[in-house]
Design an enzyme around this catalytic site. Structure first.
Site, mmCIF file in Angstrom:
data_model
loop_
_atom_site.group_PDB
_atom_site.id
_atom_site.type_symbol
_atom_site.label_atom_id
_atom_site.label_comp_id
_atom_site.label_asym_id
_atom_site.label_seq_id
_atom_site.Cartn_x
_atom_site.Cartn_y
_atom_site.Cartn_z
ATOM 1 C CB THR A 42 -9.992 5.015 -1.114
ATOM 2 O OG1 THR A 42 -9.557 5.406 0.136
ATOM 3 C CG2 THR A 42 -9.467 3.788 -1.657
ATOM 4 C CE LYS A 74 -6.584 14.036 -0.386
ATOM 5 N NZ LYS A 74 -6.472 12.976 -1.084
ATOM 6 N NE ARG A 75 -3.189 10.870 9.422
ATOM 7 C CZ ARG A 75 -2.894 9.666 10.634
ATOM 8 N NH1 ARG A 75 -3.911 8.912 10.956
ATOM 9 N NH2 ARG A 75 -1.787 9.886 11.331
ATOM 10 C CE LYS A 91 -13.688 6.132 0.603
ATOM 11 N NZ LYS A 91 -12.728 6.320 1.719
ATOM 12 C CE LYS A 139 -2.293 11.053 2.586
ATOM 13 N NZ LYS A 139 -3.084 10.281 1.745
ATOM 14 C CG HIS A 157 -1.925 -0.810 1.265
ATOM 15 N ND1 HIS A 157 -3.209 -0.631 0.853
ATOM 16 C CD2 HIS A 157 -2.185 -2.399 1.801
ATOM 17 C CE1 HIS A 157 -3.896 -1.718 0.970
ATOM 18 N NE2 HIS A 157 -3.380 -2.649 1.406
HETATM 19 C C1 NBG Z 1 -2.672 3.827 1.872
HETATM 20 C C2 NBG Z 1 -2.108 4.693 0.571
HETATM 21 C C3 NBG Z 1 -3.462 5.118 -0.148
HETATM 22 C C4 NBG Z 1 -4.371 4.057 -0.496
HETATM 23 C C5 NBG Z 1 -4.507 3.180 0.832
HETATM 24 C C6 NBG Z 1 -5.409 1.988 0.673
HETATM 25 C C7 NBG Z 1 -1.052 3.215 3.769
HETATM 26 C C8 NBG Z 1 -0.123 2.382 4.142
HETATM 27 N N1 NBG Z 1 -1.490 3.120 2.489
HETATM 28 O O1 NBG Z 1 -2.903 5.763 -1.261
HETATM 29 O O2 NBG Z 1 -1.238 5.718 1.156
HETATM 30 O O3 NBG Z 1 -5.619 4.378 -0.965
HETATM 31 O O4 NBG Z 1 -3.389 2.706 1.338
HETATM 32 O O5 NBG Z 1 -4.664 1.135 -0.389
HETATM 33 O O6 NBG Z 1 -1.884 3.548 4.514
#
Ligand code: NBG
Length: 839
Positions: free
Chosen positions: A672, A564-565, A676, A570, A373
């Site tokens: 994701t 988002k975080r 949304k 980002k 991920h």
């Molecule tokens: C996160 C990514 C995102 C991705 C999500 C779900 C972690 C380690 N990774 O880009 O930063 O959409 O995973 O796959 O949290």
């Protein structure tokens, strides 16, 4: 046992009170639960009492289906997906369960007659924040889709007592407050005290010869504690399938307490109990180096061993030999957090079930698949060997053995490449020694995937090229998806109603049907309904912001949203450079024609990530200054919505006009949130990163605002050299914006607060904000022009929703099911006699 006994509880006068889906049964059940479960009557009941009474009403109906599902699973013994994830962010359960059962409106009427407001009850639920962000929410969307597609599955994880912290903003800065999701208990959990497994930690290993004279290894742990299962039922949408989310909670084994007690060591026993319980106490916020976090390693091992032992228990219950493991279970490793499973299954099979190494290794290889991920090097998990050895001495030996055999294979395949051997080794020996969890996951899995096309290519080419060269057939892509139930139907009732009026029922389970909307994209009457739906959500968000932030936003303005975080890659601060550009234009020329914009931000920063916290301060500081400035007020607005969660996000996605997906190309694995937003008819401004690439392909380049460097161009700046000052020198607006920031205007004269941010950009700019700035601002100007044309914008919005069908997590799960897991749906019928009426 008769079905009547199973469904009609004491104090009820018929099976329907516990299982009926009609208004009358629901009302009776609600009152009964208030009375018999809480000892309350309506007039005195608090919101929490009412919430629980309704939740238990819904839970009865779900448990009814759970029993039917378990019976079907026992009868057919199907291959089952086991999703191993350290994080889950399911969101509040009540609204989703009402929707899945199809009883939202019946419940609303049933409660309404009693003078109880359903929405108030739904809003009361606290969600389990058992995850950090996208990864945990993806796991929850997958659980939703698995059940909806009737695929037998168990989600395994940790039941953290304290989930992700609650974010409060004080003086513009983030402060963390402990999460209290269990304050009133959770009505959805079913505790299973009889499903418990031992977990051993530390100690030493010892070689011995068994009765047959074979050399074996015994692990003499330093400590033993226990994991107990707590299940949360996950009901599929419009079907009877109920899978469980099985989360482990840590306890001290009674035996130990008892022993200590007999020896008079009462306090020692209590301390051991407390120490055991700390294991599942708290979720670690990510974005901080893992190194040294002993408890985190213990947590990972804890839930992995409990889950694997649980699978072995199920296999034995079904009378099957351990070698059937891969036929019975497809185990998915959600990132490297559960990668220790590769060594643990070897230990269980070799040391405890006494399989030969080769047989066990074959079982392991056919069982696991691994999803990566992240491409951020700092997020790749490694553990210092001494730490690892002190927690898992036996696993270190097993990893050495796996490594020795694996590296022999590498040498045979690539005999002249010693550096390759070092790179692929499960142990990093370039300095202090580390265990490399991604390498372990790769070696132990038959399938390895990234989460978007671009990301999967970068995994093959940049992150794991050596493993790809060795086993190209293992690598594949599974582009992420999101649950349309959670992120469209629950959050956006107006659009949902419009879609159902236009497409008929059932579109959420066959999201490709959204395409039929294309026919209406230019129809003025439909466009007007579309705008009404968006307007309703913008107003609802404005109300929410007034309530939570205490400020007014204008629903007529362009809602420009980034949630988002908070992370430098980002680039929330790139969005802020644009905000400051608009601010500067208005200040320079108060008559400038800037279309009114409301920039909404939300997201948590890891507590130890100081730069991210400074970015939050930047956002809030600029927001406050603008509010005090009569030149700018009413034309530009910046709001930070605190404590972003699934629940809060459900208010935000549907209200957005513009979705900000502006990460440095090559950094965001998928994203994701981008899905949304677009699903709810927001138009994206974004870079060619993660799933943005595929979203743009799907919705059409003309319905997507693209800017910035490509991944290859970003890579080139690292090779050719990059000096942010070149961009500064060449761009007057950028210079003006930086001067504004430096001057202390937004921090009441304090020039220190934002200095580290500014200096980092001017000196290093690791995430290439300056390189993308001009292109971003130009693109935003194009957004503004497009937004002034209401019909054109509405058309884009409709086409975005219409073409997002492929980003349902149902599609993702179907791909995993067919290509990786080899699992099939199993239809569950409800026993008519038991009083249910299948949905
Ligand atoms: C996160 C990514 C995102 C991705 C999500 C779900 C972690 C380690 N990774 O880009 O930063 O959409 O995973 O796959 O949290």
């Amino acid at each position: 046992m008769s079905h009547r006994q199973a469904t009609a509880g004491p104090g009820t006068d018929g099976p329907d009170v516990r299982t009926g889906l009609d208004e009358h049964s629901l009302q009776r059940a609600f009152l009964d639960n208030l009375f018999y479960l809480q000892g309350r009557f309506l007039e005195l009941a608090s919101t929490n009492d009412r919430f629980k009474a309704l939740a238990f009403t819904v839970r009865d109906r779900i448990l009814h289906r759970l029993v039917a599902t378990v019976k079907a699973y026992q009868r057919h013994d199907p291959r089952t997906v086991c999703y191993l994830s350290a994080e889950y962010l399911p969101g509040p359960h009540l609204d989703n369960n009402l929707l899945s059962l199809g009883i939202t409106e019946a419940s609303r009427r049933a409660l309404g007659e009693l003078g109880v407001d359903l929405d108030e009850i739904v809003a009361h639920e606290e969600e389990p924040g058992l995850g950090n962000g996208g990864l945990g929410r993806l796991a929850a969307c997958f659980m939703d889709s698995l059940a909806t597609l009737e695929i037998p599955a168990i989600g395994y994880g940790i039941r953290y007592e304290f989930g992700i912290f609650t974010q409060v903003i004080r003086d513009g800065w983030q402060h963390e407050v402990t999460d209290t999701w269990l304050r009133y208990g959770s009505p959805w959990e079913v505790r299973r005290p009889n499903i418990a497994h031992d977990v051993r930690i530390g100690g030493t290993t010892e070689r011995y010869h068994d009765e047959a004279g074979r050399l074996r290894v015994r692990w003499n742990p330093h400590e033993v504690f226990r994991g107990v299962a707590i299940d949360t039922p996950i009901l599929g949408h419009g079907v009877n399938t109920v899978n469980v989310l099985r989360l482990w909670t840590a306890e001290a084994p009674e035996a130990l307490d008892f022993q200590a007690f007999n020896q008079g060591d009462y306090y020692g026993a209590v301390h051991r109990k407390v120490r055991s319980e700390t294991i599942s106490k708290v979720l670690y916020p990510n974005d901080e180096p893992e190194v040294g976090k002993r408890l985190r390693l213990i947590q990972q091992y804890f839930f992995v061993t409990c889950s694997l032992q649980d699978m072995l228990r199920i296999l034995a219950n079904n009378g099957r030999p351990v070698t059937d493991f891969p036929e019975k279970f497809a185990v998915q490793l959600n990132d490297t957090h559960p990668a220790i499973a590769v060594a643990e299954l070897m230990r269980l099979l070799v040391d405890e079930h006494r399989l030969a190494w080769e047989t066990a290794w074959d079982v392991v290889g056919r069982t696991f698949a691994y999803t990566n991920h992240t491409l951020l090097p700092e997020a790749l998990e490694t553990w210092p060997v001494p730490l690892f050895e002190s927690v898992l001495p036996r696993h270190l030996e097993i990893i050495y053995e796996i490594n020795a055999r694996f590296l022999d294979e590498v040498r045979l395949r690539f005999p002249y490449d010693n550096e390759l051997v070092q790179r692929m080794s499960l142990i990093d020996e370039s300095g202090p020694r580390y265990v490399r969890m991604a390498n372990l996951a790769c070696v132990g899995s038959h399938a390895i995937n990234g989460v978007a096309e671009l990301h999967s290519r970068l995994v093959r080419e940049n992150l794991l090229p050596d493993f790809h060269a060795m086993w190209p057939e293992r690598f594949h892509n599974k582009t992420n998806g999101v649950s349309p139930r959670r992120f469209l139907m629950l959050g956006n009732p107006e659009l949902t109603a419009l879609l159902t009026r236009t497409l008929g029922e059932g579109w959420s389970r066959d999201l490709g049907r959204l395409r039929e909307l294309e026919r209406h994209a230019d129809d003025p009457a439909f466009q007007s309904e579309w705008r009404d739906a968006k307007w309703a959500r913008k107003r609802a968000l404005a109300d929410m912001i007034r309530e939570r932030v205490g400020t007014d936003v204008d629903p007529n303005s362009l809602f420009d949203v980034m949630v988002k975080r908070i992370h430098e890659y980002k680039r929330q601060h790139l969005k802020m450079l644009h905000v400051l550009t608009l601010y500067h234009r208005i200040k320079r020329d108060p008559s400038a024609n800037v279309f009114p914009r409301t920039c909404v931000f939300g997201g948590k920063a890891a507590p130890g990530y100081h730069m991210a916290k400074r970015i939050i301060k930047l956002i809030t500081a600029v927001g406050e200054t603008i509010d005090r400035d009569p030149d700018v007020r009413g034309r530009l607005k910046v709001v930070f919505v605190p404590n972003l969660s699934v629940k809060v996000a459900q208010w935000i996605y549907p209200a957005a006009d513009l979705s900000e997906q502006i990460s440095t190309a090559g950094k965001e694995a998928s994203g994701t949130g981008n899905m949304k937003f677009a699903l709810n008819g927001a138009v994206t401004i974004g870079t060619l990163d993660g799933a943005n690439v595929e979203i743009r392909e799907a919705v059409g380049a003309e319905n997507f605002f693209l800017f910035g460097l490509s991944t290859e161009e970003v890579e080139r700046t690292w090779v050719d050299g990059y000096d942010p000052r070149t961009y500064l020198g060449a761009d007057e607006e950028l210079r003006a914006v930086l001067e504004l920031l430096r001057g202390g205007l937004f921090t009441r004269g304090d020039t220190e607060i934002l200095r580290p941010l500014i200096e980092h950009l001017e000196r290093h700019d690791t995430y290439r904000l300056f390189a993308d700035y001009a292109s971003y601002v130009q693109c935003q100007d194009a957004v503004e022009r497009a937004y002034r044309d209401a019909d054109g914008w509405t058309r884009m919005s409709i086409l975005n929703t219409a073409r997002m069908g492929r980003f349902s997590s149902d599609r993702t799960i179907r791909e995993y099911a067919e290509q990786t897991w080899n699992v099939a749906p199993l239809h569950v019928e409800l026993d008519a006699e038991a009083g249910g009426r299948g949905a």
